[in-house]
Design a protein around this motif. Structure first.
Motif, PDB file in Angstrom:
ATOM      1  N   UNK A 193       1.153  -1.398   0.130  1.00 45.01           N
ATOM      2  CA  UNK A 193      -0.140  -0.003  -0.002  1.00 45.01           C
ATOM      3  C   UNK A 193       0.674   1.030  -0.103  1.00 45.01           C
ATOM      4  N   UNK A 194       1.987   1.255  -0.634  1.00 51.47           N
ATOM      5  CA  UNK A 194       2.957   2.087  -0.805  1.00 51.47           C
ATOM      6  C   UNK A 194       3.582   2.853  -2.369  1.00 51.47           C
ATOM      7  N   UNK A 195       2.759   3.519  -2.813  1.00 53.91           N
ATOM      8  CA  UNK A 195       2.125   3.361  -4.487  1.00 53.91           C
ATOM      9  C   UNK A 195       3.668   3.742  -4.412  1.00 53.91           C
ATOM     10  N   UNK A 196       3.978   3.616  -6.095  1.00 55.67           N
ATOM     11  CA  UNK A 196       5.626   3.585  -6.647  1.00 55.67           C
ATOM     12  C   UNK A 196       6.777   3.089  -6.217  1.00 55.67           C
ATOM     13  N   UNK A 197       6.220   2.100  -5.212  1.00 54.92           N
ATOM     14  CA  UNK A 197       7.298   0.740  -4.336  1.00 54.92           C
ATOM     15  C   UNK A 197       7.281   0.133  -4.427  1.00 54.92           C
ATOM     16  N   UNK A 213       9.574   5.420   8.025  1.00 48.79           N
ATOM     17  CA  UNK A 213       8.533   7.226   7.633  1.00 48.79           C
ATOM     18  C   UNK A 213       8.184   7.032   6.092  1.00 48.79           C
ATOM     19  N   UNK A 214       7.312   7.134   6.034  1.00 49.02           N
ATOM     20  CA  UNK A 214       7.279   7.852   4.415  1.00 49.02           C
ATOM     21  C   UNK A 214       6.848   9.657   4.362  1.00 49.02           C
ATOM     22  N   UNK A 215       8.312   9.579   3.977  1.00 51.63           N
ATOM     23  CA  UNK A 215       8.326  11.551   3.262  1.00 51.63           C
ATOM     24  C   UNK A 215       7.598  11.780   1.890  1.00 51.63           C
ATOM     25  N   UNK A 216       6.984  12.831   1.781  1.00 52.52           N
ATOM     26  CA  UNK A 216       5.920  12.991   0.612  1.00 52.52           C
ATOM     27  C   UNK A 216       6.412  14.175   0.173  1.00 52.52           C
ATOM     28  N   UNK A 250       6.599  16.764  -9.510  1.00 48.38           N
ATOM     29  CA  UNK A 250       7.718  15.661 -10.393  1.00 48.38           C
ATOM     30  C   UNK A 250       9.019  15.133  -9.558  1.00 48.38           C
ATOM     31  N   UNK A 251       8.615  15.237  -7.989  1.00 49.99           N
ATOM     32  CA  UNK A 251       9.017  15.132  -6.592  1.00 49.99           C
ATOM     33  C   UNK A 251       8.312  13.205  -6.403  1.00 49.99           C
ATOM     34  N   UNK A 252       9.181  12.682  -6.297  1.00 49.21           N
ATOM     35  CA  UNK A 252       8.387  11.497  -5.483  1.00 49.21           C
ATOM     36  C   UNK A 252       9.327  11.227  -3.814  1.00 49.21           C
ATOM     37  N   UNK A 253       8.290   9.662  -3.945  1.00 47.97           N
ATOM     38  CA  UNK A 253       8.461   9.409  -2.141  1.00 47.97           C
ATOM     39  C   UNK A 253       9.863   9.166  -1.681  1.00 47.97           C
ATOM     40  N   UNK A 254      10.101   9.003  -0.655  1.00 47.31           N
ATOM     41  CA  UNK A 254      10.859   8.563  -0.120  1.00 47.31           C
ATOM     42  C   UNK A 254      10.853   7.820   1.168  1.00 47.31           C
ATOM     43  N   UNK A 255      11.355   6.707   1.442  1.00 46.95           N
ATOM     44  CA  UNK A 255      10.846   5.732   2.477  1.00 46.95           C
ATOM     45  C   UNK A 255      12.083   5.245   3.573  1.00 46.95           C
ATOM     46  N   UNK A 256      11.985   6.241   4.856  1.00 46.90           N
ATOM     47  CA  UNK A 256      12.969   5.714   6.100  1.00 46.90           C
ATOM     48  C   UNK A 256      13.035   4.883   5.920  1.00 46.90           C
ATOM     49  N   UNK A 257      13.410   3.158   6.561  1.00 42.66           N
ATOM     50  CA  UNK A 257      14.065   2.820   7.568  1.00 42.66           C
ATOM     51  C   UNK A 257      15.043   1.581   8.354  1.00 42.66           C
ATOM     52  N   UNK A 275      19.573  -2.612  13.935  1.00 41.84           N
ATOM     53  CA  UNK A 275      21.482  -2.904  13.911  1.00 41.84           C
ATOM     54  C   UNK A 275      21.490  -0.707  14.114  1.00 41.84           C
ATOM     55  N   UNK A 276      20.309  -0.140  13.789  1.00 44.34           N
ATOM     56  CA  UNK A 276      20.831   0.986  13.756  1.00 44.34           C
ATOM     57  C   UNK A 276      21.215   1.585  12.138  1.00 44.34           C
ATOM     58  N   UNK A 277      21.041   0.954  11.555  1.00 45.62           N
ATOM     59  CA  UNK A 277      20.961   0.831  10.189  1.00 45.62           C
ATOM     60  C   UNK A 277      19.628   1.943   9.555  1.00 45.62           C
ATOM     61  N   UNK A 278      19.947   2.415   8.685  1.00 45.43           N
ATOM     62  CA  UNK A 278      18.771   3.288   7.954  1.00 45.43           C
ATOM     63  C   UNK A 278      19.126   3.236   6.938  1.00 45.43           C
ATOM     64  N   UNK A 279      17.513   2.895   6.056  1.00 49.16           N
ATOM     65  CA  UNK A 279      17.492   2.413   4.812  1.00 49.16           C
ATOM     66  C   UNK A 279      17.013   4.026   4.242  1.00 49.16           C
ATOM     67  N   UNK A 280      17.191   3.904   3.072  1.00 46.49           N
ATOM     68  CA  UNK A 280      16.925   5.346   2.491  1.00 46.49           C
ATOM     69  C   UNK A 280      16.817   4.395   1.438  1.00 46.49           C
ATOM     70  N   UNK A 281      15.037   4.654   0.729  1.00 46.29           N
ATOM     71  CA  UNK A 281      14.643   4.098  -0.772  1.00 46.29           C
ATOM     72  C   UNK A 281      14.019   5.237  -1.357  1.00 46.29           C
ATOM     73  N   UNK A 282      14.566   5.056  -2.406  1.00 46.05           N
ATOM     74  CA  UNK A 282      13.046   6.567  -3.212  1.00 46.05           C
ATOM     75  C   UNK A 282      12.481   5.542  -4.143  1.00 46.05           C
TER      76      UNK A 282
END
Length: 599
Positions: free
Chosen positions: A346-350, A374-377, A383-390, A394-401
């Protein structure tokens, strides 16, 4: 109350819990009730009499207790010894006989049903104070229970105990099963209570030494009938002033309300105890896991008061595992683990993307807590996409667009290491706390543009735990960070605080008692522009904000399993052992939502 009138001085210990207005109103009720109580004729538990010292010297007694001087005469003058024995002139020790007195108990059982709402509840409040004072004068221990509510006995040593009595209100009348439960509980006490008081509007099948029947009258007064084995007394108690009565019923003893029950709504589902509740930035939306393994319950409040809420459930694929959940424009979505890949739910574009190696991204599949994300919109930029931070375990922050708009690449950027906390500051902005070599950094992560360093501070001990809370205002992000080193800590915790406002940081400190579990940062009720650690005490039933003077926010009659805070620190959601979901406003301690579970 600062200056009690002389007639109220006998209850100054208890009336000190109330402000002047409430102390005067409740004190008048105490004065009317006190003469109605029966005299102190407590049933004492006694055993066989045993000697305890010497009581007197007597002419008769056992020769085992003959004075030593008399035995000396028997050796020196046997004939005189015999003569005195015949004449009854010997002197004997007379022991003082006492019977051991067991610890006395006075027990009160209050009906919390609909027949005791309103004015009768205020009389119950006054009776609890009078019976606690009665037990103190008798040297007994006082305990109270609710016929329908809490299945445990409580004392009365502080204001929160009275507030808990108010929160026991139920919509179910007392029945035979409840009476049977309390008969068993009373039978299992170490000894029978010296006095057992039952307060209700109907007779109850309980081994009571005193009964008090309270019934509302049409004019707002309360008809009281108090009966014991020796006497029966009746009275009509006038109503309290409306303003004072309302404040007492709300638990606002000193102008601050206790967390009180709102209308209980049935979820129609069974809430799982494996995951803490998930809140959005402002605490207007909540999500909880349901039993079954692949279903969420989404709760949305209709307004800031929490007067109403809409409920909906959402499911994901049974062959997938949800590893993290985020709010997406009022809805709920997340990241699924499917056949070694990660896929947006339920996250469009991912779309599906390869899962990072285990050494880089640590997330237990099908077990453990969901990851913080959290999901940044974009705002005003189509023209900008969304970003997903997870944030992984272990304290690693993954950053997806996202792959939207068309032609964008769906990928994960380099991971950020040693991230202790992730905070949702706004729709397109996030704050992170990062641990470095002897330092803590706060970074601002916008959806568009480079990261910005907000602050950097040195630490004596390497921090391994941190919490963030705050809100975005006209002058930027205003909030706080609390950090500490808890690994291997057994004693009280000492937290370092950084309060950020108008581009400047102000340091602070906070301490918590032993075995307290901090769950996040909440608004400080005493200084709303700052934040303080909020945690559960060792009993896991009391929730406190740990300012210099710890302030109780909520008292539960059962153990609290999970607690979670909104990112602005204003609301806390709880899941208790009965699988109930509660939402509380921290500043006012007002219960906004009480969602029952079909457990």
């Amino acid at each position: 109350m600062q200056h009690l009138p002389s007639p109220l001085l006998p209850w100054r210990q208890y009336l000190a819990w109330f402000d002047d207005e409430l102390a005067a109103a409740l004190g008048d009720l105490l004065r009317r009730l006190q003469p109605l109580l029966a005299p102190l004729h407590a049933r004492e538990s006694r055993g066989d009499a045993i000697p305890d010292g010497i009581d007197d010297l007597r002419r008769r007694g056992s020769y085992e207790r003959l004075l030593l001087s008399e035995w000396a005469l028997a050796e020196a003058e046997p004939d005189e010894f015999l003569r005195r024995a015949i004449a009854g002139e010997h002197v004997f020790l007379s022991p003082r006989l006492v019977r051991p007195r067991s610890r006395l108990h006075i027990v009160a059982l209050f009906d919390s049903g609909p027949g005791q709402l309103g004015a009768p509840r205020l009389v119950q409040l006054a009776l609890a104070i009078l019976l606690a004072q009665r037990a103190e004068r008798l040297g007994a221990q006082f305990g109270w229970g609710s016929l329908q509510g809490s299945r445990t006995m409580h004392g009365l040593s502080q204001a929160s105990d009275l507030q808990q009595l108010l929160t026991q209100r139920q919509w179910q009348t007392a029945d035979a099963d409840m009476a049977a439960f309390w008969r068993v509980e009373l039978a299992h006490l170490p000894q029978a209570p010296a006095e057992c008081w039952v307060v209700s509007d109907q007779p109850q099948e309980l081994p009571a030494t005193h009964t008090v029947q309270l019934r509302r009258c049409l004019d707002g007064s309360v008809a009281l009938c108090m009966a014991s084995a020796r006497a029966q007394r009746e009275a009509v108690l006038p109503p309290l002033p409306p303003r004072a009565a309302v404040r007492l019923l709300r638990g606002e003893f000193t102008g601050v309300a206790a967390a009180r029950k709102a209308a209980v709504k049935s979820a129609g589902h069974r809430i799982a105890l494996t995951q803490p509740p998930l809140l959005d930035r402002s605490g207007q939306r909540l999500a909880v896991a349901l039993l079954g393994g692949n279903e969420l319950l989404l709760v949305q409040l209709s307004d800031r008061s929490g007067a109403a809420a809409s409920l909906s459930s959402q499911q994901w694929r049974r062959n997938a595992s949800l590893i993290g959940a985020v709010f997406n424009d009022g809805r709920i979505g997340g990241v699924l683990s499917v056949d070694g890949h990660l896929r947006g739910w339920k996250l469009g574009g991912f779309k599906a993307w390869s899962r990072p190696p285990p050494e880089e991204f640590k997330a237990a599949t099908g077990q453990g807590r969901w990851l913080r994300g959290l999901l940044q919109s974009p705002i005003g930029n189509a023209q900008a996409g969304n970003r997903l931070l997870l944030l992984d375990h272990a304290g690693n922050l993954a950053d997806w667009t996202s792959s939207w708009p068309r032609g964008a690449t769906n990928h994960a950027t380099a991971l950020t290491r040693q991230v202790l906390a992730l905070h949702d500051a706004a729709t397109d902005q996030a704050i992170v706390a990062i641990a470095g070599a002897g330092q803590i950094e706060l970074q601002h992560i916008p959806l568009q543009g480079p990261r910005k360093l907000l602050a950097r501070t040195s630490t004596v001990h390497a921090a391994d735990t941190a919490f963030l809370a705050g809100r975005l205002e006209d002058d930027g992000w205003n909030g706080s960070c609390a950090y500490a080193s808890l690994r291997g800590s057994n004693g009280p915790s000492h937290w370092k605080l950084l309060h950020y406002a108008k581009g400047k940081f102000q340091p602070g400190e906070a301490s918590t008692p032993e075995q307290v579990r901090i769950v996040g940062l909440a608004v400080n009720p005493q200084a709303p522009q700052t934040y303080a650690p909020l945690g559960l005490d060792a009993s896991r039933r009391r929730l406190h904000v740990y300012t210099p003077q710890a302030q109780e926010i909520h008292l539960s009659d059962v153990e609290i399993q999970h607690a979670a805070l909104s990112d602005n620190g204003e609301r806390v959601a709880l899941i208790n052992a009965r699988r109930e979901l509660l939402l509380i406003d921290v500043a006012s301690q007002r219960l906004l939502l009480h969602l029952g579970s079909d457990a």
